[in-house]
Design an enzyme around this catalytic site. Structure first.
Site, short mmCIF file in Angstrom:
data_model
loop_
_atom_site.label_atom_id
_atom_site.label_comp_id
_atom_site.label_asym_id
_atom_site.label_seq_id
_atom_site.Cartn_x
_atom_site.Cartn_y
_atom_site.Cartn_z
N HIS A 1 -8.54 5.76 11.96
CA HIS A 1 -8.47 7.17 11.59
C HIS A 1 -7.54 7.95 12.52
CE1 HIS A 1 -9.54 11.20 10.51
NE2 HIS A 1 -9.75 11.44 11.79
N CYS B 1 4.13 -5.50 2.95
CA CYS B 1 3.52 -4.27 2.46
C CYS B 1 2.33 -3.83 3.33
CB CYS B 1 3.10 -4.40 1.01
SG CYS B 1 1.83 -5.62 0.72
#
Lengths: 545, 92
Positions: free
Chosen positions: A177, A475
């Site tokens: 986060h 990715c």
């Protein structure tokens, strides 16, 4: 005395200010709340009060949303139901918030970012039940570097980016986060930086979010050199536009990761050359029944329509593990990251994949898009062959595999001839290579994408791609780190896919180095015994180029 | 049971601020209201987490249902809300 701490680079940029230590979890003891409703109300009132004091409108919005989560009737009912069955109150709250967080995470995009918020609210309700009151962000009256163990969404919502100029945490990885928030605020951040709280409190700091270093009481010459470098990079990032390529004009497709039509629209505007990862879970989330064929066709076409004439790499349904999909009825697993997930769900719920491919095929016909279709969690050549024949059997010409299981990278020479392309999912490949749970804040260093073992597996995959003429892309979060992006190109990767806001910095960095320098940086990184030494060796070459 | 089908007008879909406004309005009716995507499972319209979990995009149809006294009035109010671009409301 000057010294330097090394962590994991989580958000690029450079900032200088005094360090201020903050211990979030160590607030004052209060009367424990007697039940879940009382605890939730206390948290909700606290978040509402903080919302009125938030220094930025973004912060106020986050805190208002958190206060709604804290009062959510279904969240509380689900926790109370578990408590009635004998689960302890804190565990009941953790289970309920965990459930909703997973549901949001599986939707991808904006909603996935709210998953951390739900967990944060759950942790606050647990704290109220256990009689702890959470401490608030310091305000010393001058700009500073916030140094903490880890940061939760409600903490960071109170951040004023003109006062807090950089973040340093001891825990958390590049996908935590703190890292996501820092990138969205444009604050330099270093995570997984052991010993930072004790070493940095009250000292002059320079935080280097490009290299993952925290300089403590640095000499003036070091500060000047770092500042000059940051200024050069900032100017380059805004000046360089157009398609991705190296200095010697070797093309590197710069693509976007998207989780739905809204992401796709934003990616198209940001200059992405295509989509390198279209997560299709959004449509399946929270569903007790499988979406109909027509509904799937509509939803896929909505995304593909933004990139007509350009490449869109579609990942088929990646359910299970951290993305539970109720209609699959997979049940609980002891060790879900190693369980029935990704392509493996088709073996226990056959037909879902076939219908998804049929819908994709219809959406491609309707939009005229160049769709490449790949499967998640492929481990063996047999799986790759089976998937490719199914994709081609639906009239979709380009089939590929994600390389995120070490076995698939080790045997890429067998897998790649079966398919048309491969895409390295470096987040999961890192987790499985290092046997380190991505969700575990204590293991950030192991999850550093510069780990030489991870780079070795990338190199093996690229070598197989070259031998068989199959393009290999990346990715994972690794692609969004400009220096690591150059190393990946040096290893043989031909496309990098990332969240759209990261594209500009990667584009600028690549344009400044030729392929031979990328290859030499990759060689230096792989020759290093540790992640930190790999990053240092490659960065010294790339930044000097 | 009274129900209404309505197309979500907000540009971002039923996420973020529109979802917050909608669930608060649903709770304020005092009537139990559910919301579902067409053909999907119905969830509590007063629960922001359940509504976000539906992943309703802009221009998608949803079905609102309610029961008991005041159900029709409650539904009409919520339909009007969803038919508005809630991102545009109060924007300065």
């Amino acid at each position: 005395m000057s010294r330097t701490l090394t962590g994991v680079a989580a958000s690029p940029g450079l900032a200088a200010a005094p360090g201020v230590r903050w211990d979030a979890g160590e607030g004052v003891a209060v009367e424990p709340a007697p039940d879940i409703q009382t605890a939730a109300r206390r948290v909700q009132d606290d978040l509402r009060r903080r919302a009125t004091e938030a220094p930025t409108s973004e912060g106020r919005t986050v805190l208002e949303a958190l206060s709604l989560f804290a009062g959510d009737p279904e969240l509380l009912a689900s926790a109370e139901a578990a408590a009635r069955q004998g689960v302890s109150l804190p565990d009941a709250v953790r289970a309920a918030s965990g459930h909703y967080a997973e549901q949001l995470r599986a939707l991808g995009g904006y909603l996935a970012e709210r998953a951390e918020d739900v967990l944060d609210v759950g942790a606050r309700i647990v704290a109220a039940l256990e009689g702890r009151h959470v401490a608030e962000i310091p305000n010393p009256g001058h700009p500073y570097v916030l140094v903490a163990r880890d940061l939760a969404p409600a903490d960071t919502a109170l951040l004023d980016p003109t006062v807090v100029v950089a973040l340093v945490t001891e825990q958390g990885g590049p996908t935590s986060h703190t890292a996501i928030l820092a990138r969205s605020l444009g604050l330099p951040a270093v995570v997984a930086c052991a010993g930072a709280r004790d070493a940095a409190d009250g000292h002059a700091l320079v935080v280097d979010g490009d290299l993952g270093e925290v300089h403590i009481d640095p000499p003036t010459a070091v500060v000047e050199a770092l500042t000059a470098r940051a200024e050069r990079q900032r100017r380059r990032t805004t000046a360089v536009t157009g398609p991705g390529m190296t200095k010697d004009s070797v093309p590197v497709a710069l693509l976007a990761n998207v989780g739905g039509a809204r992401d796709a629209a934003a990616a198209a505007e940001s200059g992405a050359e295509g989509i390198g990862l279209f997560r299709t879970e959004f449509l399946f989330l929270g569903r007790t029944d499988e979406p109909s064929l027509d509904e799937q066709v509509e939803a896929y076409a909505d995304v593909l329509a933004h990139f007509v004439g350009r490449r869109v790499v579609v990942r088929t349904l990646d359910g299970g593990s951290d993305k539970p999909l109720p209609f699959l009825e997979l049940g609980a697993e002891e060790n879900p990251a190693l369980g029935v997930r990704g392509l493996r769900t088709e073996t226990v719920r056959p037909g879902v994949l076939e219908r998804q491919l049929t819908a994709l095929s219809a959406a491609v016909v309707r939009t005229g898009c160049d769709a490449w279709v790949m499967a998640p969690m492929v481990s063996t050549t047999t799986e790759a062959r089976w998937f490719a024949s199914m994709v081609r059997g639906r009239g979709l010409p380009t089939a590929g595999v994600m390389i995120e299981v070490p076995a698939a990278a080790l045997r890429a020479g067998d897998l790649l001839p079966e398919v048309d392309f491969a895409s390295l999912g470096t987040n999961d490949l890192g987790q499985y290579t290092m046997a380190a749970d991505r969700q575990c804040g204590d293991l950030g260093t192991l999850l550093d994408p510069w780990q030489p073992a991870l780079l070795d597996l990338v190199a093996m995959t690229c070598a197989a791609g070259k031998a068989h003429g199959r393009p290999v892309g990346v990715c994972g979060e690794a692609a969004a780190d400009p220096l690591l992006g150059a190393v990946l190109v040096g290893l043989g990767v031909s496309s990098l896919s990332m969240a759209a806001p990261a594209l500009a910095a990667v584009r600028a960095t690549l344009r400044d180095v030729d392929l031979a320098t990328c290859a030499e940086a990759a060689r230096l990184a792989r020759s290093a015994p540790t992640a930190a030494e790999a990053r240092n060796a490659a960065s010294a070459l790339l930044l000097g180029a | 049971m009274p129900s209404r089908t309505v197309t979500v007008a907000s540009r971002v879909g039923l996420h973020a601020r529109p979802a917050a406004l909608f669930t608060q309005a649903a709770a304020a009716t005092g009537v139990p209201v559910t919301i579902a995507k067409s053909g999907g499972a119905a969830v509590n319209a007063a629960s922001i987490l359940s509504v976000l979990g539906l992943g309703v995009g802009s221009g998608e149809e949803v079905v609102l249902s309610a029961d008991g006294d005041g159900a029709d009035a409650a539904l009409d109010g919520l339909v009007a809300l969803l038919s508005t671009d809630l991102d545009a409301v109060d924007e300065v």
